[in-house]
Design an enzyme around this catalytic site. Structure first.
Site, PDB file in Angstrom:
ATOM      1  N   ASP A 290       0.812  -1.235   0.000  1.00  0.00           N
ATOM      2  CA  ASP A 290       0.000   0.000   0.000  1.00  0.00           C
ATOM      3  C   ASP A 290       0.836   1.271   0.000  1.00  0.00           C
ATOM      4  OD1 ASP A 290       0.891   0.178   2.687  1.00  0.00           O
ATOM      5  OD2 ASP A 290      -1.003   1.077   3.308  1.00  0.00           O
ATOM      6  N   GLU A 291       2.102   1.168  -0.369  1.00  0.00           N
ATOM      7  CA  GLU A 291       3.004   2.286  -0.146  1.00  0.00           C
ATOM      8  C   GLU A 291       4.019   2.396  -1.281  1.00  0.00           C
ATOM      9  OE1 GLU A 291       6.319   2.890   3.323  1.00  0.00           O
ATOM     10  OE2 GLU A 291       4.810   1.351   3.551  1.00  0.00           O
TER      11      GLU A 291
HETATM   12  P1  TTP Z   1       0.572  -0.111   6.837  1.00  0.00           P
HETATM   13  O1  TTP Z   1       0.602   0.936   5.782  1.00  0.00           O
HETATM   14  O2  TTP Z   1       1.709  -0.221   7.783  1.00  0.00           O
HETATM   15  O3  TTP Z   1      -0.727   0.069   7.741  1.00  0.00           O
HETATM   16  P2  TTP Z   1      -2.186   0.520   7.335  1.00  0.00           P
HETATM   17  O4  TTP Z   1      -2.282   0.924   5.910  1.00  0.00           O
HETATM   18  O5  TTP Z   1      -3.133  -0.559   7.749  1.00  0.00           O
HETATM   19  O6  TTP Z   1      -2.459   1.751   8.280  1.00  0.00           O
HETATM   20  P3  TTP Z   1      -1.853   3.241   8.164  1.00  0.00           P
HETATM   21  O7  TTP Z   1      -3.037   4.126   7.936  1.00  0.00           O
HETATM   22  O8  TTP Z   1      -1.195   3.492   9.469  1.00  0.00           O
HETATM   23  O9  TTP Z   1      -0.903   3.239   7.004  1.00  0.00           O
HETATM   24  O10 TTP Z   1       0.398  -1.536   6.168  1.00  0.00           O
HETATM   25  C1  TTP Z   1      -0.375  -1.736   4.995  1.00  0.00           C
HETATM   26  C2  TTP Z   1      -1.094  -3.064   5.048  1.00  0.00           C
HETATM   27  O11 TTP Z   1      -0.175  -4.132   5.183  1.00  0.00           O
HETATM   28  C3  TTP Z   1      -2.028  -3.178   6.222  1.00  0.00           C
HETATM   29  O12 TTP Z   1      -3.327  -2.664   5.945  1.00  0.00           O
HETATM   30  C4  TTP Z   1      -2.037  -4.652   6.489  1.00  0.00           C
HETATM   31  C5  TTP Z   1      -0.696  -5.135   6.034  1.00  0.00           C
HETATM   32  N1  TTP Z   1       0.188  -5.404   7.181  1.00  0.00           N
HETATM   33  C6  TTP Z   1       0.228  -6.706   7.714  1.00  0.00           C
HETATM   34  O13 TTP Z   1      -0.449  -7.598   7.225  1.00  0.00           O
HETATM   35  N2  TTP Z   1       1.036  -6.941   8.787  1.00  0.00           N
HETATM   36  C7  TTP Z   1       1.804  -5.974   9.375  1.00  0.00           C
HETATM   37  O14 TTP Z   1       2.501  -6.230  10.370  1.00  0.00           O
HETATM   38  C8  TTP Z   1       1.748  -4.633   8.817  1.00  0.00           C
HETATM   39  C9  TTP Z   1       2.558  -3.510   9.437  1.00  0.00           C
HETATM   40  C10 TTP Z   1       0.932  -4.410   7.734  1.00  0.00           C
HETATM   41 MG    MG Z   2      -0.886   2.233   5.068  1.00  0.00          MG
END
Ligand code: TTP
Ligand code: MG
Length: 370
Positions: free
Chosen positions: A106-107
């Site tokens: 997602d990044e």
């Molecule tokens: P992130 O971008 O770290 O988290 P997020 O998008 O859920 O929340 P934020 O708004 O803080 O960015 O991670 C992206 C996705 O990756 C998250 O939705 C689920 C997955 N993920 C896991 O499955 N296990 C993990 O330990 C992490 C950090 C993320």
């Molecule tokens: Mg995220």
């Protein structure tokens, strides 16, 4: 001034949870956990912002999340859906630049210093991207805009969810001085603890330490810390290239016109390609032959099979056929090349781009504890 870069970091908000809420509006406004289930040895993959208020976070054991908030809704992940959204947002990035570095499902970092739409303002691009992400997926993303990756990442985290934060060169010093040490991306948990022990709690504290002192305590990475707190980060946005083809070619010391000799050369090229394919565990559907004649004319001919192949014998039969079909009479040849494309990896994840391997890593993160 010219070499100041324009970098955007984009990160989806509560990604998996947001997708589940989008598709199940009854979850909206509630503590939602993707992962689990609560009575298992599984972990939280991510959770909605409502759940985060209870102290729940990614990678926490599901039973602990349940203890913190028993009325949370637990849902299993739908990874294929997340992977599709991930591809959708990536397509939006490519409308602006090919310099896209995905760092997780997602990044991504984008270098928009030069961009396909010649938009001078990176902030404008970030706005447009956020809007397009919303229009296409009905999900929100947070964006950070700055002149390097480190600051862009910090910026994207500063106003989540649905944020857009710009860190200009003259604001960077202040932002970094006020930042708690745990928020410095690149300072891991262990280093953070150590810093706190050393009395370093904020960027300001870190900036007061000399390079020598940081190296003494943290080794090589100390100089990275020394730089980032000054807003210095030279890491480039790098495209993770996905192999689309594999090939070898040979230029001869002397032009050749003997077909048998050419076939021998093809045999050698085929050996190399086939062994690499077997080693790297992929197969191909297409073989391309390239011939450069003594007058430097180049022709390429391809053959595509319905079945994938990696075996030397098949490659050789195809290569030989291509040569005999392509070669004009009495031609002198300067170079012969072979390449395979339309690649298929043995483990499926690779086929649907590296995206699916991120998504596999993610799955590992949510998978059962052994
Ligand atoms: P992130 O971008 O770290 O988290 P997020 O998008 O859920 O929340 P934020 O708004 O803080 O960015 O991670 C992206 C996705 O990756 C998250 O939705 C689920 C997955 N993920 C896991 O499955 N296990 C993990 O330990 C992490 C950090 C993320
Ligand atoms: Mg995220």
């Amino acid at each position: 001034m010219e070499n100041i870069k324009k970098i955007i970091h984009i990160d989806m908000d509560a990604f998996f949870a947001a997708v589940e809420i989008r598709d199940n509006p009854e979850y909206r406004g509630k503590p939602l956990i993707v992962g689990g289930p609560p009575n298992s040895r599984g972990v939280v993959s991510t959770c909605s912002y409502e759940a985060r208020k209870y102290g729940i976070h990614s990678a926490m054991p599901a039973f602990e999340a349940y203890r913190l908030c028993p009325h949370s809704i637990f849902v299993p992940g739908r990874y294929q859906v997340y992977a599709e959204v991930s591809l959708q947002i990536r397509q939006i990035f490519y409308e602006y630049t090919d310099l896209v570095e995905p760092v997780s499902i997602d990044e991504a970092y984008l270098d928009v210093t030069e961009n396909k739409k010649n938009i001078p303002s990176a902030t404008q691009i970030a706005k447009e991207i956020k809007q397009k992400i919303y229009d296409n997926t009905k999900l929100t993303a947070s964006a950070g805009v700055s002149y390097n990756k480190f600051l862009a990442k910090i910026a994207s985290e500063m106003d989540k969810p649905d944020g857009l934060v710009v860190i200009t060169p003259n604001k960077a010093g202040e932002v970094l001085e006020n930042l708690p040490i745990g928020k410095f991306h690149g300072i891991g948990k262990a280093s953070e603890k150590k810093m706190i022990r050393l009395g370093i709690r904020t960027g300001k504290d870190l900036k007061e330490r000399s390079l020598g002192e940081l190296i003494k305590h943290f080794g090589k990475v100390g100089s990275f810390y020394y730089n980032i707190v000054r807003g210095i980060d030279d890491r480039k946005v790098t495209v993770n290239r996905i192999r689309k083809s594999l090939g070898h070619e040979r230029t001869f010391a002397k032009d050749i016109d003997n077909v048998e000799e050419m076939i021998e050369i093809l045999k050698k090229l085929v050996e190399k390609i086939s062994s690499k394919m077997i080693e790297k565990k992929f197969k191909a559907k297409t073989l391309t032959l390239k011939i450069k004649y003594s007058n430097f004319d180049v022709v390429s001919r391809s053959k595509t099979l319905n079945e994938v192949f990696d075996k030397e014998e098949i490659l050789f039969v195809m290569a030989r056929k291509l040569l005999l079909e392509t070669l004009g009479p009495k031609c002198k040849v300067r170079l012969l090349g072979l390449s395979v494309s339309n690649l298929v990896w043995e483990n499926d994840e690779r086929n649907n781009q590296q995206l699916l391997s991120f998504f596999r890593e993610t799955e590992l993160a949510v998978g059962d504890v052994e």
